[in-house]
Design a protein around this motif. Structure first.
Motif, short mmCIF file in Angstrom:
data_model
loop_
_atom_site.label_atom_id
_atom_site.label_comp_id
_atom_site.label_asym_id
_atom_site.label_seq_id
_atom_site.Cartn_x
_atom_site.Cartn_y
_atom_site.Cartn_z
N ASP A 1 -4.84 -8.30 -7.22
CA ASP A 1 -5.59 -7.05 -7.20
C ASP A 1 -4.65 -5.88 -7.39
O ASP A 1 -3.54 -5.85 -6.82
N ALA A 2 -5.10 -4.89 -8.17
CA ALA A 2 -4.36 -3.65 -8.36
C ALA A 2 -5.34 -2.48 -8.32
O ALA A 2 -6.43 -2.55 -8.89
N HIS A 3 -4.95 -1.41 -7.60
CA HIS A 3 -5.82 -0.25 -7.46
C HIS A 3 -4.98 1.02 -7.52
O HIS A 3 -4.05 1.19 -6.74
N TYR A 4 -5.32 1.89 -8.48
CA TYR A 4 -4.67 3.20 -8.57
C TYR A 4 -5.75 4.28 -8.45
O TYR A 4 -6.79 4.22 -9.09
N ARG A 5 -5.48 5.27 -7.60
CA ARG A 5 -6.42 6.39 -7.44
C ARG A 5 -5.64 7.69 -7.31
O ARG A 5 -4.70 7.77 -6.51
N PHE B 1 -8.49 3.60 -11.18
CA PHE B 1 -8.57 2.39 -11.98
C PHE B 1 -8.42 1.18 -11.05
O PHE B 1 -7.59 1.19 -10.14
N ILE B 2 -9.23 0.16 -11.28
CA ILE B 2 -9.22 -1.06 -10.46
C ILE B 2 -9.13 -2.27 -11.38
O ILE B 2 -9.85 -2.35 -12.38
N GLN C 1 0.86 -1.18 0.00
CA GLN C 1 0.00 0.00 0.00
C GLN C 1 0.90 1.23 0.00
O GLN C 1 1.75 1.38 0.87
N ASN C 2 0.67 2.12 -0.98
CA ASN C 2 1.54 3.27 -1.16
C ASN C 2 0.74 4.55 -1.39
O ASN C 2 -0.28 4.54 -2.09
N ARG C 3 1.24 5.66 -0.80
CA ARG C 3 0.65 6.99 -1.00
C ARG C 3 1.78 7.94 -1.39
O ARG C 3 2.72 8.16 -0.61
N ASP D 1 -2.05 0.56 -4.76
CA ASP D 1 -2.20 -0.62 -3.90
C ASP D 1 -2.11 -1.88 -4.76
O ASP D 1 -2.78 -1.99 -5.80
N LEU D 2 -1.32 -2.84 -4.29
CA LEU D 2 -1.16 -4.12 -4.97
C LEU D 2 -1.35 -5.24 -3.95
O LEU D 2 -0.90 -5.13 -2.81
#
Length: 419
Positions: free
Chosen positions: A267-271, A286-287, A204-206, A217-218
C-alpha cells in the motif's frame, strides 16, 4: 480512549460456507451447496489506555474484543458463533526527538458450529467438509448433529522508531506474528491443523513545507499459511468395570503442508493538505494498492493465483470553515493475474465456487466514492460535543466481461460525535 461498532445485516443467496472467513485461511470448513439467506451480527469493542511520561518512558495497553454470529435461515440450518479478543501491552522509550517503541500481543479467536439441523428431512441433501481448493467431501445427511470448532492462538511483536521534528514527523515499524489453529469435531476428531506467519513493514511520514503538509504512508505485509492434513481412526475403549465406552481419534497418517497460502499486500498513500488554524482546509492525494494471492494443494496438485492493482485519486475540502465539507475519490482496479489449475474441475465445489469466482478475479473495474458532511457543536445538559452528519455513496462499474458489464452502488447516512 475506545471504539464501539455494531453491525447487523443479511446476505442473500450464499452457499458452500457456513463459517465467517472461507477465503485465504483455514481450509477445513463446512457448508452446503443449497443457496440461502444468512443473518449476521458483529460487535467490535476497542479500549486503550496510556500513561504520560514516566521519566523517559511511556506505557500503554489495548484490548480488542469481537463477537460474531452467522446464522443460516434455510436447511440445513447452521449457526456459527465467533469470540475473539486481542491483548496488546506496549512501552515507549524517549530520547531527544526520537523514540523507540515495543509492543507484543496475544490474539485468541474461536469460531464454532454446533448441531446443524433441518426442519424437513431430505434424503438427498449433502453437507460438505472442505480441505482445500476443489477437495470437498459431500456426505448425504452429514449435517446431522454436526459440530466443529476452530481455535486460533496468535502471538506477535512489533518494534518501531519515531522521530518528531519541526519539519518531519516519522514513525516506522516492523512486525512479525505466528498463528496456530486447531480444528476439532466430535470426540476431538481433527481433519488437520493450520498455522501461519505474517510479516509487516510500515512507514508513516508527515513533512511540512511552507503552508503545505505532505502525508507519505507506505505499508507492506506478507503472509504464509500452511495446513497439515490428518488421517485419523476412531478408537473405542470399554471399561471392564463400569461398561462405559470412551472415544478418541488417533492420527495414522500426517501430510505436512498439504495446503499452502501466500498473500502479499503493498500500500502507498500520498496526500497534500492545506491547513487552516487547527484544521485541514483542503487536500488532494493519490492511493495505490497491490494484492497478490496464491492457494495451492498437494498432492494431486491444484493451484489458484490472482492479483490486483488499485489506483485512485482523492480530494476534499472544508467549505469556508462553515462545518460543511466534501470528499471525493475515483480510481481504477486492474486484474494483474488470474489463473486456476485444478486436478479435478468437474466436482460440485469447483463448478459451484472456484470456477465462477474466476470472472471476479479477471475483471477490471472503475470506482467512485463521494461524501458530504456537516459538523456542528451541540450542548446537552452543559456538555458540548462536536456532532456530525454525513451522506455518502459508492459506485462501481466493471469492464465488459463475456459481453456483460456489472454495476454496484451503495448509499448511506451516518450520524455521530467527534472526539
Amino acid at each position: 480512549m475506545g471504539k464501539f461498532d455494531f453491525n447487523n445485516g443479511k446476505t442473500k443467496d450464499r452457499a458452500w460456507a457456513d463459517v465467517v472467513r472461507p477465503y485465504n485461511s483455514d481450509p477445513y470448513f463446512s457448508g452446503s451447496s443449497v443457496y440461502g439467506n444468512y443473518d449476521f451480527q458483529n460487535i467490535n469493542l476497542t479500549a486503550a489506555i496510556g500513561t504520560t511520561k514516566i521519566g523517559k518512558w511511556n506505557f500503554g495497553a489495548r484490548i480488542d474484543y469481537n463477537l460474531g454470529d452467522l446464522s443460516r435461515l434455510r436447511d440445513p440450518r447452521s449457526r456459527s458463533e465467533l469470540l475473539e479478543y486481542k491483548l496488546t501491552p506496549s512501552a515507549i522509550y524517549n530520547f531527544g526527538n526520537s523514540s523507540i517503541g515495543l509492543a507484543a500481543w496475544y490474539n485468541r479467536r474461536k469460531e464454532k458450529i454446533q448441531n446443524v439441523t433441518t426442519v424437513q428431512t431430505d434424503a438427498t441433501l449433502k453437507y460438505y467438509l472442505m480441505s482445500g481448493l476443489e477437495n470437498a467431501n459431500g456426505t448425504t445427511g452429514g449435517y446431522g448433529s454436526f459440530s466443529r470448532e476452530w481455535v486460533n492462538q496468535n502471538f506477535g511483536a512489533e518494534i518501531s522508531y519515531g522521530y518528531k521534528g519541526n519539519v518531519l514527523n516519522s514513525l516506522n515499524s516492523i512486525s512479525i506474528q505466528r498463528g496456530s489453529e486447531s480444528v476439532l469435531g466430535v470426540y476431538k476428531y481433527s481433519p488437520g491443523h493450520y498455522y501461519n506467519y505474517i510479516y509487516g513493514l510500515q512507514s508513516q511520514n508527515r513533512l511540512t513545507t511552507g503552508k503545505l503538509i505532505h502525508q507519505i504512508d507506505l505499508k507492506a505485509s506478507y503472509e504464509e499459511g500452511f495446513a497439515d492434513e490428518y488421517r485419523q481412526k476412531l478408537i473405542i475403549n470399554t471399561d471392564s468395570v463400569t461398561g462405559f465406552n470412551s472415544y478418541r481419534y488417533d492420527t495414522q497418517i500426517k501430510f505436512n503442508k498439504r495446503y499452502q497460502i501466500r498473500v502479499l499486500n503493498l500500500d502507498a498513500h500520498y496526500r497534500m493538505s492545506i491547513p487552516y488554524k487547527d484544521r485541514i482546509f483542503a487536500y488532494m492525494g493519490f492511493i495505490a494498492n497491490y494484492n497478490n494471492v496464491s492457494n495451492k494443494y498437494l498432492l494431486n496438485t491444484s493451484e489458484l493465483k490472482y492479483g490486483r492493482l488499485n489506483i485512485a485519486f482523492e480530494e476534499g475540502m472544508d467549505l469556508c470553515n462553515t462545518g460543511l465539507g466534501y470528499a471525493l475519490s475515483a480510481g481504477y482496479s486492474f486484474s494483474t493475474r488470474n489463473s486456476i489449475n485444478l486436478a479435478d474441475n468437474t466436482n460440485e465445489y469447483a463448478q459451484g465456487v472456484l470456477l465462477p469466482d474466476m470472472k471476479y478475479y479477471a475483471v477490471d473495474y472503475g470506482f467512485v466514492h463521494g461524501e458530504l458532511s456537516y459538523e456542528h457543536p451541540i450542548t446537552i445538559k452543559g456538555t458540548t460535543s462536536n456532532w456530525f452528519a454525513k451522506i455518502y455513496g459508492n459506485y462501481l462499474r466493471t469492464k465488459k466481461y463475456e459481453n456483460t458489464a456489472y454495476n454496484k452502488y451503495t448509499f448511506g447516512v451516518c450520524v455521530g460525535i467527534i472526539y
